[in-house]
Design an enzyme around this catalytic site. Structure first.
Site, PDB file in Angstrom:
ATOM      1  N   ASP A 106      56.036  29.322  36.552  1.00 23.91           N
ATOM      2  CA  ASP A 106      54.764  29.740  37.140  1.00 23.91           C
ATOM      3  C   ASP A 106      53.584  29.325  36.253  1.00 23.91           C
ATOM      4  O   ASP A 106      53.752  28.561  35.300  1.00 23.91           O
ATOM      5  CB  ASP A 106      54.809  31.257  37.350  1.00 23.91           C
ATOM      6  CG  ASP A 106      53.820  31.764  38.388  1.00 23.91           C
ATOM      7  OD1 ASP A 106      53.216  30.940  39.092  1.00 23.91           O
ATOM      8  OD2 ASP A 106      53.668  32.992  38.494  1.00 23.91           O
ATOM      9  N   HIS A 107      52.419  29.874  36.534  1.00 21.31           N
ATOM     10  CA  HIS A 107      51.150  29.497  35.896  1.00 21.31           C
ATOM     11  C   HIS A 107      51.286  29.045  34.442  1.00 21.31           C
ATOM     12  O   HIS A 107      51.760  29.799  33.593  1.00 21.31           O
ATOM     13  CB  HIS A 107      50.185  30.679  35.932  1.00 21.31           C
ATOM     14  CG  HIS A 107      49.770  31.085  37.297  1.00 21.31           C
ATOM     15  ND1 HIS A 107      48.633  30.611  37.906  1.00 21.31           N
ATOM     16  CD2 HIS A 107      50.346  31.927  38.188  1.00 21.31           C
ATOM     17  CE1 HIS A 107      48.521  31.143  39.108  1.00 21.31           C
ATOM     18  NE2 HIS A 107      49.552  31.946  39.308  1.00 21.31           N
ATOM     19  N   GLU A 171      46.950  23.989  40.475  1.00 21.92           N
ATOM     20  CA  GLU A 171      45.959  24.892  41.060  1.00 21.92           C
ATOM     21  C   GLU A 171      44.551  24.340  40.850  1.00 21.92           C
ATOM     22  O   GLU A 171      44.213  23.894  39.754  1.00 21.92           O
ATOM     23  CB  GLU A 171      46.060  26.290  40.440  1.00 21.92           C
ATOM     24  CG  GLU A 171      45.075  27.289  41.039  1.00 21.92           C
ATOM     25  CD  GLU A 171      45.418  28.740  40.731  1.00 21.92           C
ATOM     26  OE1 GLU A 171      44.548  29.607  40.901  1.00 21.92           O
ATOM     27  OE2 GLU A 171      46.570  29.010  40.327  1.00 21.92           O
ATOM     28  N   GLU A 179      46.687  38.163  35.367  1.00 21.86           N
ATOM     29  CA  GLU A 179      48.142  38.032  35.379  1.00 21.86           C
ATOM     30  C   GLU A 179      48.598  37.337  34.117  1.00 21.86           C
ATOM     31  O   GLU A 179      48.074  36.277  33.743  1.00 21.86           O
ATOM     32  CB  GLU A 179      48.626  37.254  36.605  1.00 21.86           C
ATOM     33  CG  GLU A 179      50.159  37.139  36.651  1.00 21.86           C
ATOM     34  CD  GLU A 179      50.678  36.473  37.915  1.00 21.86           C
ATOM     35  OE1 GLU A 179      51.385  37.148  38.663  1.00 21.86           O
ATOM     36  OE2 GLU A 179      50.370  35.292  38.124  1.00 21.86           O
ATOM     37  N   HIS A 223      45.083  38.153  41.962  1.00 17.21           N
ATOM     38  CA  HIS A 223      46.335  38.700  41.447  1.00 17.21           C
ATOM     39  C   HIS A 223      46.250  40.220  41.363  1.00 17.21           C
ATOM     40  O   HIS A 223      45.173  40.797  41.172  1.00 17.21           O
ATOM     41  CB  HIS A 223      46.614  38.149  40.043  1.00 17.21           C
ATOM     42  CG  HIS A 223      47.074  36.729  40.040  1.00 17.21           C
ATOM     43  ND1 HIS A 223      46.544  35.772  39.209  1.00 17.21           N
ATOM     44  CD2 HIS A 223      48.006  36.086  40.781  1.00 17.21           C
ATOM     45  CE1 HIS A 223      47.139  34.609  39.423  1.00 17.21           C
ATOM     46  NE2 HIS A 223      48.030  34.778  40.366  1.00 17.21           N
ATOM     47  N   GLY A 224      47.397  40.858  41.498  1.00 22.88           N
ATOM     48  CA  GLY A 224      47.439  42.311  41.445  1.00 22.88           C
ATOM     49  C   GLY A 224      47.540  42.895  42.842  1.00 22.88           C
ATOM     50  O   GLY A 224      47.643  42.170  43.830  1.00 22.88           O
ATOM     51  N   HIS A 262      48.831  32.063  46.253  1.00 27.68           N
ATOM     52  CA  HIS A 262      48.974  33.002  45.146  1.00 27.68           C
ATOM     53  C   HIS A 262      48.212  34.280  45.474  1.00 27.68           C
ATOM     54  O   HIS A 262      47.360  34.306  46.359  1.00 27.68           O
ATOM     55  CB  HIS A 262      48.404  32.403  43.860  1.00 27.68           C
ATOM     56  CG  HIS A 262      49.212  31.269  43.326  1.00 27.68           C
ATOM     57  ND1 HIS A 262      48.932  30.657  42.129  1.00 27.68           N
ATOM     58  CD2 HIS A 262      50.295  30.625  43.810  1.00 27.68           C
ATOM     59  CE1 HIS A 262      49.806  29.694  41.906  1.00 27.68           C
ATOM     60  NE2 HIS A 262      50.638  29.652  42.913  1.00 27.68           N
ATOM     61  N   SER A 265      49.533  39.978  47.178  1.00 25.49           N
ATOM     62  CA  SER A 265      49.675  41.434  47.278  1.00 25.49           C
ATOM     63  C   SER A 265      48.437  42.032  47.937  1.00 25.49           C
ATOM     64  O   SER A 265      47.312  41.715  47.579  1.00 25.49           O
ATOM     65  CB  SER A 265      49.863  42.047  45.891  1.00 25.49           C
ATOM     66  OG  SER A 265      51.056  41.581  45.299  1.00 25.49           O
ATOM     67  N   ASN A 284      53.769  33.332  46.186  1.00 28.61           N
ATOM     68  CA  ASN A 284      54.216  34.077  45.015  1.00 28.61           C
ATOM     69  C   ASN A 284      54.232  35.573  45.286  1.00 28.61           C
ATOM     70  O   ASN A 284      53.298  36.112  45.878  1.00 28.61           O
ATOM     71  CB  ASN A 284      53.293  33.803  43.827  1.00 28.61           C
ATOM     72  CG  ASN A 284      53.434  32.391  43.292  1.00 28.61           C
ATOM     73  OD1 ASN A 284      54.123  31.559  43.871  1.00 28.61           O
ATOM     74  ND2 ASN A 284      52.775  32.126  42.183  1.00 28.61           N
ATOM     75  N   ASP A 286      55.039  39.163  43.015  1.00 23.42           N
ATOM     76  CA  ASP A 286      55.357  39.733  41.714  1.00 23.42           C
ATOM     77  C   ASP A 286      55.031  41.219  41.667  1.00 23.42           C
ATOM     78  O   ASP A 286      55.909  42.061  41.480  1.00 23.42           O
ATOM     79  CB  ASP A 286      54.590  38.978  40.617  1.00 23.42           C
ATOM     80  CG  ASP A 286      55.015  39.391  39.203  1.00 23.42           C
ATOM     81  OD1 ASP A 286      56.070  40.035  39.068  1.00 23.42           O
ATOM     82  OD2 ASP A 286      54.302  39.058  38.236  1.00 23.42           O
ATOM     83  N   THR A 287      53.756  41.562  41.881  1.00 22.73           N
ATOM     84  CA  THR A 287      53.309  42.951  41.742  1.00 22.73           C
ATOM     85  C   THR A 287      54.114  43.904  42.634  1.00 22.73           C
ATOM     86  O   THR A 287      54.559  44.970  42.188  1.00 22.73           O
ATOM     87  CB  THR A 287      51.814  43.060  42.085  1.00 22.73           C
ATOM     88  OG1 THR A 287      51.085  42.144  41.269  1.00 22.73           O
ATOM     89  CG2 THR A 287      51.306  44.457  41.856  1.00 22.73           C
TER      90      THR A 287
END
Length: 399
Positions: A106-107, A171, A179, A223-224, A262, A265, A284, A286-287
Protein backbone atom coordinates in the site's frame (compact mmCIF):
# COMPACT_ATOMS: atom_id res chain seq x y z
CA UNK A 1 -24.35 -13.98 -13.72
CA UNK A 2 -20.71 -13.17 -14.57
CA UNK A 3 -18.64 -15.87 -16.26
CA UNK A 4 -15.65 -16.54 -13.98
CA UNK A 5 -12.27 -15.14 -14.95
CA UNK A 6 -9.93 -17.75 -16.41
CA UNK A 7 -7.11 -17.44 -13.90
CA UNK A 8 -5.84 -20.07 -11.47
CA UNK A 9 -6.44 -19.91 -7.71
CA UNK A 10 -3.59 -18.80 -5.49
CA UNK A 11 -1.39 -15.74 -5.85
CA UNK A 12 -1.77 -14.21 -9.33
CA UNK A 13 0.88 -12.10 -11.03
CA UNK A 14 1.75 -10.80 -14.50
CA UNK A 15 -0.59 -11.72 -17.34
CA UNK A 16 -3.05 -13.42 -14.99
CA UNK A 17 -3.28 -10.27 -12.88
CA UNK A 18 -3.93 -8.15 -15.95
CA UNK A 19 -6.59 -10.62 -17.07
CA UNK A 20 -8.25 -10.50 -13.63
CA UNK A 21 -8.40 -6.70 -13.48
CA UNK A 22 -9.65 -6.47 -17.06
CA UNK A 23 -12.38 -8.94 -16.09
CA UNK A 24 -13.37 -6.72 -13.15
CA UNK A 25 -13.44 -3.56 -15.26
CA UNK A 26 -15.42 -5.20 -18.06
CA UNK A 27 -17.95 -6.85 -15.75
CA UNK A 28 -18.55 -3.93 -13.41
CA UNK A 29 -17.09 -5.09 -10.12
CA UNK A 30 -14.09 -4.12 -8.01
CA UNK A 31 -11.77 -6.31 -5.98
CA UNK A 32 -11.58 -5.46 -2.28
CA UNK A 33 -8.06 -4.80 -0.98
CA UNK A 34 -7.71 -5.44 2.75
CA UNK A 35 -4.81 -4.15 4.81
CA UNK A 36 -3.29 -6.98 6.82
CA UNK A 37 -1.00 -6.87 9.84
CA UNK A 38 -0.69 -10.52 10.90
CA UNK A 39 -1.12 -14.05 9.60
CA UNK A 40 -4.44 -14.19 11.46
CA UNK A 41 -5.77 -11.14 9.59
CA UNK A 42 -4.50 -12.59 6.29
CA UNK A 43 -6.27 -15.87 6.96
CA UNK A 44 -9.53 -14.09 7.81
CA UNK A 45 -9.42 -12.26 4.47
CA UNK A 46 -8.69 -15.48 2.57
CA UNK A 47 -11.53 -17.32 4.31
CA UNK A 48 -13.96 -14.50 3.53
CA UNK A 49 -12.98 -14.60 -0.14
CA UNK A 50 -13.42 -18.37 -0.27
CA UNK A 51 -16.85 -18.24 1.40
CA UNK A 52 -18.02 -15.42 -0.89
CA UNK A 53 -16.51 -16.78 -4.12
CA UNK A 54 -14.58 -13.59 -4.71
CA UNK A 55 -11.07 -12.68 -5.81
CA UNK A 56 -9.28 -10.62 -3.19
CA UNK A 57 -6.28 -8.41 -2.58
CA UNK A 58 -4.12 -8.70 0.52
CA UNK A 59 -2.02 -5.62 1.09
CA UNK A 60 0.46 -4.31 3.62
CA UNK A 61 1.34 -0.78 4.62
CA UNK A 62 4.79 0.23 5.81
CA UNK A 63 3.63 0.25 9.43
CA UNK A 64 1.73 -3.00 8.98
CA UNK A 65 4.80 -4.65 7.50
CA UNK A 66 6.93 -3.54 10.44
CA UNK A 67 4.30 -4.94 12.82
CA UNK A 68 4.42 -8.27 10.98
CA UNK A 69 8.14 -8.51 11.79
CA UNK A 70 7.47 -7.79 15.46
CA UNK A 71 7.19 -4.68 17.64
CA UNK A 72 10.33 -5.70 19.50
CA UNK A 73 12.50 -5.30 16.39
CA UNK A 74 14.13 -1.93 15.69
CA UNK A 75 16.19 -2.89 12.64
CA UNK A 76 16.12 -0.37 9.80
CA UNK A 77 14.88 -3.10 7.44
CA UNK A 78 12.05 -4.34 9.65
CA UNK A 79 9.28 -3.10 7.33
CA UNK A 80 10.84 -4.80 4.31
CA UNK A 81 11.37 -8.02 6.27
CA UNK A 82 7.75 -7.96 7.39
CA UNK A 83 6.49 -7.39 3.85
CA UNK A 84 8.47 -10.42 2.68
CA UNK A 85 7.24 -12.50 5.62
CA UNK A 86 3.60 -11.66 4.88
CA UNK A 87 4.00 -12.46 1.20
CA UNK A 88 5.63 -15.82 1.92
CA UNK A 89 2.85 -16.72 4.36
CA UNK A 90 0.14 -15.86 1.84
CA UNK A 91 1.94 -17.74 -0.92
CA UNK A 92 2.18 -20.82 1.32
CA UNK A 93 -1.56 -20.99 2.05
CA UNK A 94 -3.46 -19.07 -0.66
CA UNK A 95 -4.06 -22.02 -3.00
CA UNK A 96 -5.86 -23.94 -0.21
CA UNK A 97 -8.64 -21.32 -0.28
CA UNK A 98 -9.27 -21.81 -4.01
CA UNK A 99 -9.53 -18.14 -5.03
CA UNK A 100 -7.24 -15.68 -6.88
CA UNK A 101 -5.18 -13.55 -4.50
CA UNK A 102 -3.36 -10.35 -5.38
CA UNK A 103 -0.39 -9.51 -3.15
CA UNK A 104 0.00 -5.74 -2.92
CA UNK A 105 1.93 -3.13 -0.96
CA UNK A 106 0.00 0.00 0.00
CA UNK A 107 0.88 3.72 0.18
CA UNK A 108 4.59 4.46 -0.18
CA UNK A 109 5.40 8.13 0.26
CA UNK A 110 8.73 9.62 -0.84
CA UNK A 111 10.22 9.25 2.64
CA UNK A 112 9.44 5.50 2.50
CA UNK A 113 11.16 4.76 -0.83
CA UNK A 114 13.90 2.67 0.87
CA UNK A 115 11.10 0.25 1.84
CA UNK A 116 9.92 0.18 -1.77
CA UNK A 117 13.47 -0.43 -3.01
CA UNK A 118 13.90 -3.34 -0.62
CA UNK A 119 10.62 -4.94 -1.73
CA UNK A 120 11.68 -4.66 -5.37
CA UNK A 121 14.97 -6.36 -4.47
CA UNK A 122 12.94 -9.20 -2.95
CA UNK A 123 10.80 -9.32 -6.11
CA UNK A 124 13.88 -9.56 -8.29
CA UNK A 125 15.42 -12.31 -6.20
CA UNK A 126 12.15 -14.27 -6.20
CA UNK A 127 11.75 -13.70 -9.94
CA UNK A 128 15.25 -15.04 -10.63
CA UNK A 129 14.42 -18.18 -8.69
CA UNK A 130 10.77 -18.83 -9.58
CA UNK A 131 10.03 -16.90 -12.76
CA UNK A 132 7.55 -14.47 -11.16
CA UNK A 133 7.84 -11.64 -8.62
CA UNK A 134 7.15 -12.12 -4.92
CA UNK A 135 4.46 -9.43 -5.00
CA UNK A 136 1.77 -8.97 -7.63
CA UNK A 137 1.76 -5.17 -7.38
CA UNK A 138 3.09 -2.17 -5.48
CA UNK A 139 1.81 1.33 -4.85
CA UNK A 140 3.75 4.58 -5.02
CA UNK A 141 1.98 7.47 -3.29
CA UNK A 142 3.91 10.60 -4.20
CA UNK A 143 0.80 12.75 -4.26
CA UNK A 144 2.36 15.19 -1.78
CA UNK A 145 5.04 16.00 -4.35
CA UNK A 146 4.61 18.27 -7.39
CA UNK A 147 2.91 16.40 -10.26
CA UNK A 148 6.01 16.46 -12.48
CA UNK A 149 8.16 14.90 -9.78
CA UNK A 150 5.44 12.40 -8.83
CA UNK A 151 5.13 11.16 -12.40
CA UNK A 152 8.88 11.16 -13.07
CA UNK A 153 9.62 8.95 -10.06
CA UNK A 154 6.76 6.61 -11.03
CA UNK A 155 8.21 6.32 -14.54
CA UNK A 156 11.63 5.51 -13.11
CA UNK A 157 10.30 2.70 -10.93
CA UNK A 158 7.84 1.38 -13.53
CA UNK A 159 10.73 0.77 -15.92
CA UNK A 160 12.27 -1.48 -13.28
CA UNK A 161 8.99 -3.30 -12.62
CA UNK A 162 7.85 -3.97 -16.19
CA UNK A 163 10.38 -6.77 -16.95
CA UNK A 164 8.90 -8.73 -14.01
CA UNK A 165 5.32 -7.79 -14.96
CA UNK A 166 4.63 -6.17 -11.61
CA UNK A 167 1.58 -3.92 -11.49
CA UNK A 168 2.11 -0.29 -10.43
CA UNK A 169 -0.55 1.70 -8.60
CA UNK A 170 0.09 5.41 -8.26
CA UNK A 171 -1.80 8.29 -6.67
CA UNK A 172 -2.32 11.78 -8.02
CA UNK A 173 -4.40 14.18 -5.99
CA UNK A 174 -4.42 13.76 -2.23
CA UNK A 175 -6.54 11.46 -0.06
CA UNK A 176 -7.45 13.40 3.08
CA UNK A 177 -7.32 12.27 6.69
CA UNK A 178 -4.49 10.33 8.30
CA UNK A 179 -3.14 6.85 7.68
CA UNK A 180 0.06 5.08 8.71
CA UNK A 181 1.87 8.27 9.70
CA UNK A 182 0.93 10.30 6.62
CA UNK A 183 -1.30 13.17 7.78
CA UNK A 184 -3.37 15.12 5.25
CA UNK A 185 -6.06 16.33 7.65
CA UNK A 186 -5.32 20.02 6.96
CA UNK A 187 -4.74 19.80 3.21
CA UNK A 188 -6.19 22.36 0.80
CA UNK A 189 -9.67 20.96 -0.07
CA UNK A 190 -9.07 21.63 -3.78
CA UNK A 191 -6.25 19.08 -3.75
CA UNK A 192 -8.78 16.38 -2.80
CA UNK A 193 -10.12 16.46 -6.36
CA UNK A 194 -7.92 15.34 -9.27
CA UNK A 195 -8.51 16.89 -12.69
CA UNK A 196 -8.92 14.91 -15.96
CA UNK A 197 -5.76 16.62 -17.26
CA UNK A 198 -3.75 15.34 -14.28
CA UNK A 199 -5.00 11.79 -14.80
CA UNK A 200 -4.22 11.87 -18.50
CA UNK A 201 -0.70 13.15 -17.86
CA UNK A 202 -0.09 10.02 -15.78
CA UNK A 203 -1.62 7.76 -18.41
CA UNK A 204 0.43 9.37 -21.16
CA UNK A 205 3.72 8.90 -19.30
CA UNK A 206 3.20 5.36 -18.00
CA UNK A 207 1.50 3.85 -21.07
CA UNK A 208 4.70 4.43 -23.04
CA UNK A 209 6.40 1.92 -20.73
CA UNK A 210 3.72 -0.70 -20.11
CA UNK A 211 0.01 -1.35 -19.61
CA UNK A 212 0.03 -2.77 -16.10
CA UNK A 213 -0.75 0.29 -14.01
CA UNK A 214 -3.68 1.91 -12.21
CA UNK A 215 -4.38 5.39 -10.95
CA UNK A 216 -5.79 6.42 -7.58
CA UNK A 217 -7.42 9.70 -8.58
CA UNK A 218 -8.77 11.73 -5.68
CA UNK A 219 -12.47 12.62 -5.71
CA UNK A 220 -12.86 13.84 -2.13
CA UNK A 221 -11.66 10.63 -0.48
CA UNK A 222 -10.65 10.70 3.18
CA UNK A 223 -8.88 8.00 5.20
CA UNK A 224 -10.56 6.93 8.41
CA UNK A 225 -14.20 6.41 9.30
CA UNK A 226 -16.87 9.11 9.04
CA UNK A 227 -20.65 9.15 9.11
CA UNK A 228 -22.18 9.05 5.63
CA UNK A 229 -22.62 12.62 4.43
CA UNK A 230 -19.67 14.00 6.42
CA UNK A 231 -17.33 13.50 3.46
CA UNK A 232 -18.11 15.11 0.10
CA UNK A 233 -17.30 12.43 -2.43
CA UNK A 234 -17.75 13.16 -6.11
CA UNK A 235 -17.30 9.76 -7.83
CA UNK A 236 -18.89 11.08 -11.03
CA UNK A 237 -15.58 12.88 -11.61
CA UNK A 238 -14.08 9.47 -12.42
CA UNK A 239 -16.35 9.22 -15.43
CA UNK A 240 -15.00 12.56 -16.64
CA UNK A 241 -11.45 11.22 -16.36
CA UNK A 242 -12.38 8.21 -18.49
CA UNK A 243 -14.16 10.35 -21.09
CA UNK A 244 -11.26 12.80 -21.33
CA UNK A 245 -8.68 10.03 -21.84
CA UNK A 246 -10.94 8.18 -24.28
CA UNK A 247 -11.20 11.32 -26.41
CA UNK A 248 -7.47 11.95 -26.25
CA UNK A 249 -6.77 8.38 -27.39
CA UNK A 250 -9.62 8.21 -29.91
CA UNK A 251 -10.38 4.93 -28.16
CA UNK A 252 -13.42 2.68 -28.50
CA UNK A 253 -13.05 1.74 -24.82
CA UNK A 254 -15.35 3.79 -22.58
CA UNK A 255 -13.10 3.00 -19.60
CA UNK A 256 -9.49 3.06 -20.86
CA UNK A 257 -8.02 3.65 -17.36
CA UNK A 258 -7.81 1.25 -14.42
CA UNK A 259 -8.90 3.33 -11.43
CA UNK A 260 -8.56 2.75 -7.69
CA UNK A 261 -10.62 4.04 -4.76
CA UNK A 262 -9.05 4.93 -1.41
CA UNK A 263 -10.69 6.20 1.77
CA UNK A 264 -13.94 4.30 1.27
CA UNK A 265 -14.98 4.08 4.94
CA UNK A 266 -18.22 5.97 5.49
CA UNK A 267 -19.02 6.04 1.76
CA UNK A 268 -22.59 5.27 0.76
CA UNK A 269 -23.42 2.22 -1.32
CA UNK A 270 -24.46 4.54 -4.13
CA UNK A 271 -21.12 6.38 -4.09
CA UNK A 272 -19.21 3.12 -4.18
CA UNK A 273 -21.42 1.78 -7.00
CA UNK A 274 -20.90 4.95 -9.03
CA UNK A 275 -17.13 4.70 -8.62
CA UNK A 276 -17.13 1.07 -9.75
CA UNK A 277 -19.32 1.89 -12.75
CA UNK A 278 -16.65 4.37 -13.87
CA UNK A 279 -13.82 1.85 -13.90
CA UNK A 280 -12.68 1.46 -10.29
CA UNK A 281 -11.27 -2.08 -10.09
CA UNK A 282 -9.88 -1.96 -6.53
CA UNK A 283 -11.04 -0.41 -3.29
CA UNK A 284 -9.00 -0.26 -0.09
CA UNK A 285 -10.58 -1.37 3.18
CA UNK A 286 -8.82 -0.99 6.51
CA UNK A 287 -10.60 1.07 9.18
CA UNK A 288 -13.85 -0.94 9.04
CA UNK A 289 -12.10 -4.31 9.25
CA UNK A 290 -9.86 -3.12 12.08
CA UNK A 291 -12.99 -2.38 14.09
CA UNK A 292 -14.59 -5.68 13.11
CA UNK A 293 -11.55 -7.67 14.25
CA UNK A 294 -11.55 -5.90 17.63
CA UNK A 295 -15.33 -6.13 17.95
CA UNK A 296 -15.21 -9.91 17.73
CA UNK A 297 -12.76 -10.02 20.62
CA UNK A 298 -14.73 -7.40 22.57
CA UNK A 299 -17.94 -9.40 22.33
CA UNK A 300 -16.20 -12.61 23.37
CA UNK A 301 -14.57 -10.99 26.40
CA UNK A 302 -17.86 -9.42 27.46
CA UNK A 303 -19.73 -12.74 27.25
CA UNK A 304 -17.00 -14.80 28.98
CA UNK A 305 -15.58 -12.21 31.38
CA UNK A 306 -16.10 -14.34 34.49
CA UNK A 307 -14.14 -17.16 32.83
CA UNK A 308 -11.21 -14.88 31.97
CA UNK A 309 -10.16 -13.62 35.43
CA UNK A 310 -7.74 -16.41 36.25
CA UNK A 311 -6.45 -19.76 35.10
CA UNK A 312 -8.56 -21.61 37.66
CA UNK A 313 -12.01 -20.80 38.98
CA UNK A 314 -15.18 -19.64 37.28
CA UNK A 315 -18.98 -19.64 37.79
CA UNK A 316 -18.98 -23.40 37.24
CA UNK A 317 -16.75 -24.02 40.25
CA UNK A 318 -13.66 -22.76 42.12
CA UNK A 319 -11.50 -25.56 40.74
CA UNK A 320 -12.69 -25.38 37.14
CA UNK A 321 -9.94 -24.58 34.57
CA UNK A 322 -10.38 -21.71 32.10
CA UNK A 323 -7.87 -22.74 29.46
CA UNK A 324 -10.52 -23.29 26.79
CA UNK A 325 -11.51 -19.63 27.16
CA UNK A 326 -8.12 -17.88 27.34
CA UNK A 327 -6.36 -20.03 24.75
CA UNK A 328 -5.37 -17.51 22.04
CA UNK A 329 -6.77 -19.83 19.38
CA UNK A 330 -10.22 -19.27 20.90
CA UNK A 331 -10.37 -15.47 21.17
CA UNK A 332 -8.31 -14.80 18.05
CA UNK A 333 -10.75 -16.97 16.15
CA UNK A 334 -13.65 -14.85 17.44
CA UNK A 335 -11.87 -11.78 16.08
CA UNK A 336 -11.38 -13.53 12.74
CA UNK A 337 -15.02 -14.59 12.51
CA UNK A 338 -16.17 -11.02 13.06
CA UNK A 339 -13.76 -9.70 10.44
CA UNK A 340 -14.83 -12.37 7.94
CA UNK A 341 -18.40 -11.07 8.19
CA UNK A 342 -17.25 -7.50 7.57
CA UNK A 343 -15.11 -8.51 4.60
CA UNK A 344 -18.21 -10.07 3.10
CA UNK A 345 -20.01 -6.72 3.38
CA UNK A 346 -17.28 -5.05 1.32
CA UNK A 347 -17.39 -7.80 -1.28
CA UNK A 348 -21.14 -7.32 -1.58
CA UNK A 349 -20.81 -3.54 -1.95
CA UNK A 350 -18.18 -3.97 -4.68
CA UNK A 351 -20.23 -6.65 -6.52
CA UNK A 352 -17.35 -9.14 -6.40
CA UNK A 353 -19.39 -11.85 -4.64
CA UNK A 354 -19.86 -14.87 -6.91
CA UNK A 355 -17.48 -13.66 -9.63
CA UNK A 356 -15.03 -16.53 -8.99
CA UNK A 357 -16.48 -19.79 -7.60
CA UNK A 358 -13.85 -21.05 -5.17
CA UNK A 359 -11.86 -24.01 -6.48
CA UNK A 360 -10.96 -25.54 -3.14
CA UNK A 361 -8.56 -28.41 -3.82
CA UNK A 362 -9.28 -31.96 -2.73
CA UNK A 363 -7.84 -32.58 0.71
CA UNK A 364 -4.23 -33.74 0.48
CA UNK A 365 -3.87 -32.92 -3.20
CA UNK A 366 -1.62 -29.86 -2.79
CA UNK A 367 2.07 -30.13 -1.93
CA UNK A 368 3.12 -28.72 1.42
CA UNK A 369 4.75 -25.90 -0.51
CA UNK A 370 2.97 -24.66 -3.61
CA UNK A 371 5.90 -23.43 -5.70
CA UNK A 372 8.42 -24.86 -8.10
CA UNK A 373 11.75 -23.31 -9.05
CA UNK A 374 12.53 -22.63 -12.70
CA UNK A 375 15.67 -22.04 -14.72
CA UNK A 376 19.13 -22.69 -13.16
CA UNK A 377 17.72 -23.53 -9.74
CA UNK A 378 15.45 -26.23 -11.14
CA UNK A 379 18.37 -27.61 -13.14
CA UNK A 380 20.43 -27.92 -9.97
CA UNK A 381 17.56 -29.60 -8.13
CA UNK A 382 17.08 -32.04 -11.00
CA UNK A 383 20.77 -33.01 -10.81
CA UNK A 384 20.53 -33.47 -7.04
CA UNK A 385 17.39 -35.60 -7.44
CA UNK A 386 19.02 -37.68 -10.16
CA UNK A 387 22.13 -38.19 -8.03
CA UNK A 388 20.02 -39.23 -5.03
CA UNK A 389 18.08 -41.73 -7.14
CA UNK A 390 21.33 -43.17 -8.46
CA UNK A 391 22.66 -43.50 -4.90
CA UNK A 392 19.49 -45.28 -3.81
CA UNK A 393 19.83 -47.73 -6.71
CA UNK A 394 23.43 -48.54 -5.79
CA UNK A 395 22.49 -49.12 -2.15
CA UNK A 396 19.60 -51.38 -3.20
CA UNK A 397 21.85 -53.44 -5.50
CA UNK A 398 24.27 -54.18 -2.68
CA UNK A 399 21.58 -55.63 -0.45
Amino acid sequence: MVDPCDVPPGVVTGDNLLKLLEHARTNGYAIPAFNCTSSSVCNAVLEAAMKNNSPVMIQCSNGGSAFFTGKGISDVNKAAAGAVAMALHVRAVAAYYGIPVVLHSDHCAKKLLPWFDAMLEADEAYFAQYGEPLYSSHMLDLSEEPDDENIAICVQYFKRMVPMKIWLEMEIGITGGEEDGVNNEDVDPEKLYTSPEQVYSVYEALSKIGSMFSIAAAFGNVHGVYKPGNVTLQPERLGKHQAFTKEKLSSDNDKPIFLVMHGGSGSTDEEIGTAVSHGVVKMNIDTDTQWAYWDGLREFEASKREYLQGQIGNPDGPDKPNKKFYDPRVWIRKAEESMIKRCAVSMEKLSSVGTYPAKVPESGSLPMWNFKPTGPVQGTLNKLSSGFSSLQSKIASKK
